[in-house]
Design a protein around this motif. Structure first.
Motif, short mmCIF file in Angstrom:
data_model
loop_
_atom_site.label_atom_id
_atom_site.label_comp_id
_atom_site.label_asym_id
_atom_site.label_seq_id
_atom_site.Cartn_x
_atom_site.Cartn_y
_atom_site.Cartn_z
N LEU A 259 0.76 -1.22 0.30
CA LEU A 259 -0.12 -0.38 0.00
C LEU A 259 1.05 1.20 -0.07
O LEU A 259 0.24 1.92 -0.71
CB LEU A 259 -1.38 0.19 1.31
CG LEU A 259 -2.57 -1.28 0.87
CD1 LEU A 259 -3.63 -0.57 2.28
CD2 LEU A 259 -2.94 -1.00 0.12
N ASP A 260 2.24 0.88 0.51
CA ASP A 260 2.70 2.36 0.45
C ASP A 260 3.23 2.85 -1.29
O ASP A 260 3.15 3.72 -1.72
CB ASP A 260 4.12 2.23 0.90
CG ASP A 260 5.09 0.79 0.87
OD1 ASP A 260 4.51 0.44 -0.28
OD2 ASP A 260 6.64 0.71 0.53
N GLN A 261 3.42 1.62 -2.42
CA GLN A 261 3.65 2.19 -3.78
C GLN A 261 2.35 2.41 -4.10
O GLN A 261 2.58 3.45 -5.18
CB GLN A 261 4.40 0.63 -4.08
CG GLN A 261 5.94 0.30 -3.61
CD GLN A 261 6.70 1.17 -3.47
OE1 GLN A 261 6.93 1.61 -4.59
NE2 GLN A 261 7.46 1.59 -2.53
N GLN B 217 -0.12 -9.51 9.69
CA GLN B 217 -1.76 -8.95 10.05
C GLN B 217 -1.44 -7.22 10.57
O GLN B 217 -0.42 -7.20 11.63
CB GLN B 217 -2.87 -9.03 10.93
CG GLN B 217 -2.54 -10.66 10.56
CD GLN B 217 -4.26 -11.54 11.33
OE1 GLN B 217 -5.94 -10.70 11.47
NE2 GLN B 217 -3.28 -12.68 11.62
N ASN B 218 -2.40 -6.17 10.63
CA ASN B 218 -2.26 -5.00 11.48
C ASN B 218 -0.67 -4.57 11.27
O ASN B 218 -0.14 -4.04 11.87
CB ASN B 218 -2.11 -4.99 13.27
CG ASN B 218 -3.68 -6.01 13.21
OD1 ASN B 218 -4.32 -5.02 13.97
ND2 ASN B 218 -4.02 -7.26 14.26
N PHE B 219 -1.22 -4.06 9.46
CA PHE B 219 0.41 -3.62 9.49
C PHE B 219 0.17 -1.92 8.97
O PHE B 219 -0.05 -1.87 8.85
CB PHE B 219 1.27 -4.25 8.28
CG PHE B 219 2.20 -3.64 7.45
CD1 PHE B 219 3.30 -4.70 7.78
CD2 PHE B 219 2.58 -3.29 7.00
CE1 PHE B 219 4.65 -5.03 8.07
CE2 PHE B 219 4.00 -3.17 6.68
CZ PHE B 219 5.15 -4.32 6.97
N SER B 220 1.63 -1.27 10.00
CA SER B 220 1.30 0.22 10.17
C SER B 220 1.37 0.90 9.36
O SER B 220 0.64 1.75 8.83
CB SER B 220 2.82 -0.15 11.20
OG SER B 220 1.93 -0.06 12.93
N TRP B 221 2.28 0.27 8.44
CA TRP B 221 2.45 1.61 6.97
C TRP B 221 1.64 1.27 6.37
O TRP B 221 1.42 2.01 5.30
CB TRP B 221 3.87 1.27 6.62
CG TRP B 221 4.10 0.73 5.62
CD1 TRP B 221 3.56 0.39 4.47
CD2 TRP B 221 5.12 -0.17 4.99
NE1 TRP B 221 3.75 -0.32 3.40
CE2 TRP B 221 5.15 -0.55 3.64
CE3 TRP B 221 6.94 0.69 5.72
CZ2 TRP B 221 6.39 -1.76 3.35
CZ3 TRP B 221 7.81 -0.78 4.59
CH2 TRP B 221 7.65 -1.35 3.70
N SER B 222 0.70 0.13 6.05
CA SER B 222 -0.22 -0.29 4.88
C SER B 222 -1.50 0.80 5.72
O SER B 222 -2.07 2.15 4.70
CB SER B 222 -0.98 -1.24 4.99
OG SER B 222 0.17 -2.32 4.66
N ALA B 223 -1.69 1.07 7.58
CA ALA B 223 -2.46 2.14 7.93
C ALA B 223 -2.53 3.23 7.52
O ALA B 223 -3.36 3.89 7.24
CB ALA B 223 -2.47 1.10 9.19
N ALA B 224 -0.87 3.67 7.39
CA ALA B 224 -0.26 4.81 7.48
C ALA B 224 -0.93 5.51 6.20
O ALA B 224 -1.16 6.88 5.92
CB ALA B 224 0.90 4.94 7.61
N HIS B 225 -0.71 4.85 5.07
CA HIS B 225 -0.88 5.54 3.51
C HIS B 225 -2.17 5.31 3.08
O HIS B 225 -3.04 6.60 2.75
CB HIS B 225 0.21 4.42 2.75
CG HIS B 225 1.24 4.88 2.51
ND1 HIS B 225 2.18 6.13 2.35
CD2 HIS B 225 2.65 3.46 2.96
CE1 HIS B 225 3.46 6.22 1.92
NE2 HIS B 225 4.10 4.72 3.53
N LEU B 226 -3.06 4.46 4.10
CA LEU B 226 -4.18 4.51 3.80
C LEU B 226 -5.04 6.01 4.03
O LEU B 226 -5.95 6.88 4.30
CB LEU B 226 -5.34 3.69 3.91
CG LEU B 226 -4.90 1.83 3.07
CD1 LEU B 226 -5.90 0.43 4.08
CD2 LEU B 226 -5.71 2.38 2.45
N LEU B 227 -4.93 6.25 5.51
CA LEU B 227 -5.45 7.09 6.22
C LEU B 227 -4.47 8.61 5.61
O LEU B 227 -5.94 9.33 5.04
CB LEU B 227 -4.32 7.17 7.78
CG LEU B 227 -4.92 8.32 9.01
CD1 LEU B 227 -4.59 7.82 9.88
CD2 LEU B 227 -3.85 9.90 8.21
#
Length: 654
Positions: A583-585, A638-648
């Protein structure tokens, strides 16, 4: 639906419930499959029992022990005795939100609710409320009992509390129970039992008490601080309701402030709920300073044992997202990594709390995104002192790429390693097993300095952007000579990138050979970093856009994956950086399209990503490390921080 806070007159949304499924009991001491709730940077977490037989929260899971271990399936459980026979509960349900966990158990006569929240990074408070739901008085004897699972843990009676010790390190826990002196106490090495006086409860009446579980690293606490925290934990038995409401108001205000930042496309209720789930994901990975981690920050995920540290480019991504609602934690995340900057400007890949458990990784670093994160933080709170502190460190780290990672001294850097291993050099890209590195070789630049024999478009695009951020910071700090210096260097690098890395025949940015004469024809997400950093020309971006939108190449079910779907090595399921969607990419690609005016295309791809990546918009499901772009299945941690960060950041257009 909104709720009026009469204390402040502020109207705020009611917090969404059950966004993540925390129910479950650990199958073993090292079970990391369960979702765990934590808050305030605590190094311990809990789950919710999944049935009426377990009468206490699962855990705690202790991240103070090795790389995480369950203290017990349920270290503290409630037992109610009626005529010396344990009450058997017949129903069970649970509830969770950003600020607390809760579960309810009942019989035809009694209902028990247990509720947990964190008062600070050391202490979780649990309230037990017992209600007589029958039409007649009920008499029972409350019992609190517990048992430890790992052999490394033990109990001991300590004044009016029960202390949990460990043979692994000097951390310890304190269980502070109400009216301990009135209970008949039995404490053994791995178990305890507190038998309280009988309770007579009238029909419709309730009986409640509060106890706390606290965990400490003595090395991080002065004796005065430790005693103050233990006193505060004891006082929670009287101030629980006030502090519980305060914690939930804090969460409501965070969610409300971010809801106001939602981009126009994402203002529906499902996206607001997603926003809350993203905050919760970051919250559960938040850790306070401890050991070698001198500032707070976020784990990538608490699920994998090797993720119990802070990573360089993970940290920059976390900080960029945290800036939108917690700039202080964002600053700490950046500082936690810069605490370990080497004298020559080398930034380690990862740092850990306890190097007896796991050594910091000095074999490689990660792509340069820290100036981006620092600038995003500054845009939020305009803290000039933060820039003054970080600017010389940012400069040193930036220059390191040219002293240690520019083999032919042509102003274009390469990924590499400090230990002369090819695998560490590939890791330095962050795209560990990327197809573009399959034929790479290593070249020596100097002592502890090696480069791959290829120049990477993403690395140099990041360095281009970093020069511009350094120029912006210099302008704030009124360092006039630095402004022009970095702007001129950026302009020169822009020309090199546009001329060397873009193939006019295929319309894509590629890595090249060291001399720049040969393209490494692997079409991957690294190409659109030139759009994210705005180093591409408008014409180049137009060509890139066509391929990014093509269903044969990158516009799959979950679009903008790491490797062109037509490449022979494309492996969407379990390929790590050889096909799955990170999700970062994907975020960098979406922002890159927006940078060049392709709003409609970016919104189309973003909608597909949000709706077709498994579980992103579904309550209960966690945010995953990466996704299968063909099926949408969530992959890896699961619960991956940078995925959540980039979605935010995507939702708020930060």
């Amino acid at each position: 639906m909104k709720k009026e806070n009469t204390a402040t007159g502020v109207t705020y949304p009611i917090l969404p419930k059950n966004l993540l499924d925390y129910t479950g009991t650990p199958a073993s001491d090292f079970d990391k499959d369960l979702l765990m709730f934590s808050d305030q940077g605590a190094w311990f977490g809990y789950s919710i029992p999944e049935n009426a037989e377990q009468q206490g929260f699962s855990g705690p899971f202790l991240m103070t022990q090795d790389n995480g271990i369950w203290s017990s399936p349920a270290m503290v459980q409630l037992e109610l005795l009626q005529e010396e026979v344990p009450v058997k509960f017949t129903s069970h349900n649970s509830l969770s939100s950003l600020g607390f966990l809760e579960f309810n158990q009942a019989t035809n006569e009694l209902e028990v609710t247990q509720q947990l929240f964190y008062s600070d990074s050391n202490t979780a408070a649990i309230k037990i409320e017992i209600t007589n739901t029958s039409g007649s008085p009920q008499k029972f004897v409350p019992v609190l009992k517990g048992q430890l699972s790992p052999e490394s843990l033990s109990f001991e009676q300590k004044e009016n509390n029960i202390r949990m010790n460990t043979s692994v390190n000097d951390s310890f826990g304190i269980l502070n129970f109400p009216e301990n002196k009135s209970a008949n106490s039995e404490v053994a090495e791995n178990s305890f039992r507190l038998l309280y006086p009988p309770v007579d409860l009238a029909s419709g009446s309730s009986f409640e008490f509060v106890y706390t579980q606290s965990f400490f690293f003595p090395a991080e606490e002065s004796e005065v601080s430790l005693q103050q925290k233990l006193k505060a934990a004891g006082e929670l038995q009287r101030s629980y309701s006030e502090e519980f409401e305060g914690r939930n108001l804090e969460k409501q205000q965070i969610l409300n402030s971010l809801s106001l930042k939602l981009e126009e496309n994402w203002r529906g209720e499902e996206y607001r709920d997603l926003l809350a789930k993203l905050i919760l994901t970051l919250q559960n990975n938040w850790r306070s300073p401890a050991g070698n981690l001198k500032h707070a920050g976020l784990f990538p995920s608490y699920h994998y044992k090797w993720f119990h540290g802070f990573w360089a480019w993970d940290s920059w991504k976390h900080a960029a997202a945290l800036a939108a609602y917690d700039p202080q934690l964002a600053k700490d995340q950046v500082k936690a990594m810069y605490d370990h900057l080497d004298e020559n400007g080398f930034m380690p890949d990862v740092v850990y709390r306890d190097n007896l458990i796991e050594e910091n990784n000095y074999r490689d670093t990660k792509p340069p995104l820290s100036a981006w994160a620092v600038w995003k933080i500054y845009e939020t709170d305009a803290d000039k002192e933060f820039l003054i502190e970080l600017f010389p460190k940012l400069e040193k780290q930036h220059q390191w790429w040219y002293t240690d990672r520019d083999h032919d001294k042509d102003g274009l850097a390469e990924y590499g390693s400090t230990d002369g291993t090819l695998i560490a050099a590939k890791w330095e890209s962050g795209m560990d097993n990327g197809v573009r590195f399959d034929r790479s070789k290593l070249l020596k630049n100097g002592e502890k300095a090696y480069s791959l024999d290829q120049e990477s478009v993403d690395l140099n695009a990041y360095l281009y952007a970093e020069k511009l951020y350094l120029a912006k910071i210099a302008a704030v700090l009124e360092l006039d000579n630095k402004i022009g210096e970095y702007e001129n260097l950026a302009a020169a690098l822009k020309t090199k990138i546009q001329n060397q890395f873009f193939d006019t025949k295929t319309g894509w940015f590629y890595d090249t050979s060291l001399d720049g004469n040969e393209f490494i024809k692997v079409r991957g997400s690294e190409g659109w970093i030139a759009l994210f950093t705005e180093v591409a020309s408008q014409e180049q971006a137009a060509h890139m856009k066509e391929t990014m939108m093509d269903p044969q190449h990158f516009n799959l079910k979950v679009p903008l994956q790491t490797l062109d779907a037509t490449h022979p090595a494309f492996e969407p399921d379990g390929g790590y950086w050889r096909g799955p969607n990170w999700l970062d990419q994907a975020y960098f690609g979406l922002m890159g399209l927006r940078n060049y005016g392709y709003e409609t295309e970016a919104n189309e791809l973003a909608y597909k990503l949000l709706h077709q990546a498994e579980g992103v918009l579904k309550s209960g499901k966690s945010i995953r490390e990466n996704y299968n772009p063909v099926t949408g299945e969530g992959l890896e941690a699961q619960n991956f921080s940078w995925s959540a960060a980039h979605l935010l950041m995507l939702l708020t257009n930060e």
